[in-house]
Motif scaffolding. Structure first.
Motif, PDB file in Angstrom:
ATOM      1  N   CYS A   1       0.940  -1.292  -0.049  1.00  0.00           N
ATOM      2  CA  CYS A   1      -0.127   0.071  -0.072  1.00  0.00           C
ATOM      3  C   CYS A   1       0.764   1.266  -0.136  1.00  0.00           C
ATOM      4  O   CYS A   1       1.647   1.506   0.941  1.00  0.00           O
ATOM      5  CB  CYS A   1      -0.977  -0.002   1.386  1.00  0.00           C
ATOM      6  N   ILE A   2       1.075   1.831  -1.308  1.00  0.00           N
ATOM      7  CA  ILE A   2       1.830   3.127  -1.451  1.00  0.00           C
ATOM      8  C   ILE A   2       1.032   4.183  -1.580  1.00  0.00           C
ATOM      9  O   ILE A   2       0.246   4.151  -2.432  1.00  0.00           O
ATOM     10  CB  ILE A   2       2.814   2.908  -2.727  1.00  0.00           C
ATOM     11  N   ASP A   3       1.243   5.124  -0.735  1.00  0.00           N
ATOM     12  CA  ASP A   3       0.262   6.525  -0.732  1.00  0.00           C
ATOM     13  C   ASP A   3      -1.092   6.047  -0.864  1.00  0.00           C
ATOM     14  O   ASP A   3      -1.843   6.383  -1.622  1.00  0.00           O
ATOM     15  CB  ASP A   3       0.452   7.528  -2.060  1.00  0.00           C
ATOM     16  N   ASN A   4      -1.647   5.199   0.094  1.00  0.00           N
ATOM     17  CA  ASN A   4      -2.938   4.830   0.184  1.00  0.00           C
ATOM     18  C   ASN A   4      -3.597   4.049  -0.884  1.00  0.00           C
ATOM     19  O   ASN A   4      -4.794   3.830  -1.093  1.00  0.00           O
ATOM     20  CB  ASN A   4      -3.776   6.042   0.579  1.00  0.00           C
ATOM     21  N   GLU A   5      -2.737   3.633  -1.912  1.00  0.00           N
ATOM     22  CA  GLU A   5      -3.080   2.622  -3.050  1.00  0.00           C
ATOM     23  C   GLU A   5      -2.323   1.451  -2.890  1.00  0.00           C
ATOM     24  O   GLU A   5      -1.204   1.458  -2.792  1.00  0.00           O
ATOM     25  CB  GLU A   5      -3.022   3.275  -4.243  1.00  0.00           C
ATOM     26  N   TRP A   6      -3.111   0.444  -3.314  1.00  0.00           N
ATOM     27  CA  TRP A   6      -2.466  -1.035  -3.188  1.00  0.00           C
ATOM     28  C   TRP A   6      -1.660  -1.307  -4.604  1.00  0.00           C
ATOM     29  O   TRP A   6      -2.380  -0.667  -5.649  1.00  0.00           O
ATOM     30  CB  TRP A   6      -3.467  -1.933  -2.937  1.00  0.00           C
ATOM     31  N   ASN A   7      -0.491  -1.693  -4.643  1.00  0.00           N
ATOM     32  CA  ASN A   7      -0.064  -2.151  -5.898  1.00  0.00           C
ATOM     33  C   ASN A   7       0.483  -3.589  -5.834  1.00  0.00           C
ATOM     34  O   ASN A   7       1.071  -4.259  -4.577  1.00  0.00           O
ATOM     35  CB  ASN A   7       1.302  -1.460  -5.950  1.00  0.00           C
ATOM     36  N   TYR A   8       0.491  -4.291  -7.099  1.00  0.00           N
ATOM     37  CA  TYR A   8       1.360  -5.466  -7.100  1.00  0.00           C
ATOM     38  C   TYR A   8       2.657  -5.127  -7.530  1.00  0.00           C
ATOM     39  O   TYR A   8       2.987  -4.519  -8.497  1.00  0.00           O
ATOM     40  CB  TYR A   8       0.550  -6.491  -8.076  1.00  0.00           C
ATOM     41  N   VAL A   9       3.701  -5.697  -6.789  1.00  0.00           N
ATOM     42  CA  VAL A   9       4.820  -5.713  -7.181  1.00  0.00           C
ATOM     43  C   VAL A   9       5.562  -6.963  -7.401  1.00  0.00           C
ATOM     44  O   VAL A   9       5.539  -7.838  -6.490  1.00  0.00           O
ATOM     45  CB  VAL A   9       5.866  -4.938  -5.908  1.00  0.00           C
ATOM     46  N   GLU A  10       6.530  -7.292  -8.436  1.00  0.00           N
ATOM     47  CA  GLU A  10       7.197  -8.182  -8.832  1.00  0.00           C
ATOM     48  C   GLU A  10       8.574  -7.753  -9.331  1.00  0.00           C
ATOM     49  O   GLU A  10       8.795  -7.085 -10.128  1.00  0.00           O
ATOM     50  CB  GLU A  10       6.330  -8.987  -9.993  1.00  0.00           C
ATOM     51  N   ASN A  11       9.701  -8.634  -9.026  1.00  0.00           N
ATOM     52  CA  ASN A  11      10.966  -8.572  -9.628  1.00  0.00           C
ATOM     53  C   ASN A  11      11.021  -8.693 -10.995  1.00  0.00           C
ATOM     54  O   ASN A  11      10.370  -9.817 -11.518  1.00  0.00           O
ATOM     55  CB  ASN A  11      11.955  -9.190  -8.874  1.00  0.00           C
ATOM     56  N   ILE A  12      11.324  -7.896 -11.878  1.00  0.00           N
ATOM     57  CA  ILE A  12      11.861  -8.311 -13.152  1.00  0.00           C
ATOM     58  C   ILE A  12      13.268  -8.813 -13.451  1.00  0.00           C
ATOM     59  O   ILE A  12      14.239  -7.953 -12.983  1.00  0.00           O
ATOM     60  CB  ILE A  12      11.431  -6.839 -14.274  1.00  0.00           C
TER      61      ILE A  12
END
Length: 510
Positions: free
Chosen positions: A125-136
């Motif tokens: 949750c970044i700046d109150n928004e959820w993000n999907y994070v994955e390594n490239i």
């Protein structure tokens, strides 16, 4: 025509032999360990590889992560692919691969001020928004896409083949990492849902996702509802009190109603459906476990070692030789113990047989498994004798003084190491095991230009010291020899010390 056929068959046979030789590599069997830690105000990533005996070092690499503060450092999540850690300045992703770290560095997800929550290694949750994070992989970038959580979620499990399972306040979801969508798994109630991971030494295998009346087999590629297999065999079945048990490849579910559900990945039986047969994975039996160790199952007062044999109506196991059934259990790879005697499974005659070892022995030394058989068979220490197995024979040696060093044992003036009984040059009372390291001479089976085949070849070094100096035993030499005194500069860096000792051992002419 016959001659041409012969040539073709010969070519195919040669290709098959070549393929078989090239298919074996030492690294298929090694164990990998990863650490991320702070040391002297530096953050360090460490990758260690060990022999299947889990003691002998094969390799160790470290990378100091420059310009990464160790203040407030902590690991917040970890999976098979990466670490997620945080410090005073933010949240970071670091892949578990030395090459990627050296060439592409650590990847920042967000600052300490902007990241407020996270779920496992993937959702932030970044700046109150959820993000999907994955390594490239093999890039300095990371994949970060905004997602909308259907409800507050927690991670149940993740698999290497892009499969995430999550539990919310009401429902259970899988996450499609390609389309970045949460897909609700029907009929599961989140508050009652559990996940049981199936252990498999060869792959990320999957497991069972279940609540009180629904069960799915969740694999790396799909999620299969197996509930009908239960309801077809029991009208009002429930998993409310279910306990799943796994011993090696044998898996069972105890529903605590006097029945066991026996499971096999490829099916225990087949049932006819129309013109085709489909595998039946679960079979219900009015059975119980032999005791609390749950290694044997009892059906109609008969004992079975393998669930498959029970379902297929194969011959049961005769355990009449066992003195104390309540605590009868496996100990080591091949032996069984009941607190009184030791036994082995005579599979040909389907019986548990007593091992011909002395009673009232003071110590049992389990066998050690290493690559190419570089280990020890199990041993028994009696009041005055050491008994060790070499194949089908048992060798009896009188013992005055004995010490167990796990990978080997020392008795009197001898060592039993890699199934060899050799002269011990060190003082048995003061000797210490310094460590072991593997020199990989030929990492894979291979063929040279002249058509000669070479098998995997390793040389394992074992190092010892006493008040007089240092000693070494190697798989190739098969004897213990003294080496010149070595100054170990950093006693905490075991791998570097072992590398130095191996270099000295190779240079030694003794």
């Amino acid at each position: 025509m016959k001659f041409n056929k012969f040539i073709i068959i010969s070519i195919l046979c040669n290709f098959a032999v070549s393929f078989l030789h090239a298919s074996e590599c030492y690294h298929y069997h090694t164990k990998h360990y990863y650490k991320l830690f702070s040391n002297a105000n530096n953050l360090v990533f460490q990758h260690t590889v060990k022999d299947p005996n889990q003691v002998s070092f094969v390799s160790q690499e470290q990378v100091v992560l420059d310009k990464i503060s160790t203040k407030d450092f902590r690991i917040i999540s970890e999976n098979t692919n990466s670490f997620i850690f945080s410090n005073e300045s933010g949240y970071f992703l670091i892949p578990k691969e030395i090459y990627q770290i050296k060439n592409y560095g650590v990847k920042k997800i967000g600052t300490a001020q902007t990241v407020s929550k996270h779920i496992g290694n993937y959702f932030f949750c970044i700046d109150n928004e959820w993000n999907y994070v994955e390594n490239i992989s093999y890039s300095t970038a990371i994949k970060m896409k905004k997602v909308k959580l259907p409800e507050p979620l927690s991670l149940l499990t993740d698999f290497m083949a892009r499969k995430l399972l999550l539990k919310g306040s009401n429902h259970v979801f899988s996450f499609d990492t390609d389309q970045l969508k949460f897909v609700r798994i029907p009929k599961l109630k989140a508050e009652n849902t559990s996940f049981f991971k199936i252990e498999n030494r060869y792959q990320e295998f999957g497991g069972f996702l279940y609540d009180t009346n629904t069960l799915y087999k969740a694999g790396v590629h799909d999620i299969i509802n197996l509930t009908k297999e239960f309801s077809d065999q029991q009208k009002e079945f429930t998993l409310k009190k279910a306990v799943i048990n796994q011993i090696d490849d044998a898996i069972s579910i105890d529903t605590n109603d006097g029945f066991l559900w026996l499971y096999r990945e490829n099916g225990l039986l087949e049932k006819q459906q129309g013109y085709s047969s489909i595998p039946l994975h679960f079979v219900r039996k009015k059975a119980s476990y032999l005791n609390s160790y749950k290694e044997f199952v009892v059906y109609q007062n008969k004992v079975y070692k393998d669930f498959y044999e029970l379902v297929r109506n194969w011959k049961p196991i005769d355990i009449s030789a066992v003195k104390n059934v309540k605590i009868f259990r496996r100990e080591g790879d091949t032996q069984y113990f009941d607190g009184i005697k030791r036994y082995f499974l005579d599979y040909k005659n389907k019986r548990i047989a007593v091992l011909n070892y002395p009673e009232n022995s003071s110590k049992y030394i389990p066998g050690i498994s290493g690559y190419h058989g570089f280990g020890n068979y199990d041993m028994y220490l009696g009041k005055e004798h050491l008994y060790r197995r070499t194949g089908k024979k048992v060798i009896k040696k009188e013992v005055v003084f004995f010490r167990d060093f796990k990978l080997f044992v020392a008795y009197n003036d001898r060592l039993v190491i890699e199934n060899n009984d050799v002269k011990n040059l060190a003082d048995i009372e003061s000797m210490e095991f310094t460590g072991s390291i593997v020199d990989v001479l030929s990492p894979c089976d291979a063929e040279d230009e002249e058509g000669n085949y070479y098998d995997v070849e390793i040389n394992v070094y074992y190092f010892f010291k006493d008040a007089r100096g240092f000693y070494v035993y190697s798989s190739k030499d098969k004897k213990m020899k003294a080496i010149k005194e070595v100054k170990l500069t950093n006693t905490k860096d075991r791998f570097t010390n072992l590398q130095n000792l191996m270099r000295v051992a190779k240079e030694s002419k003794n």
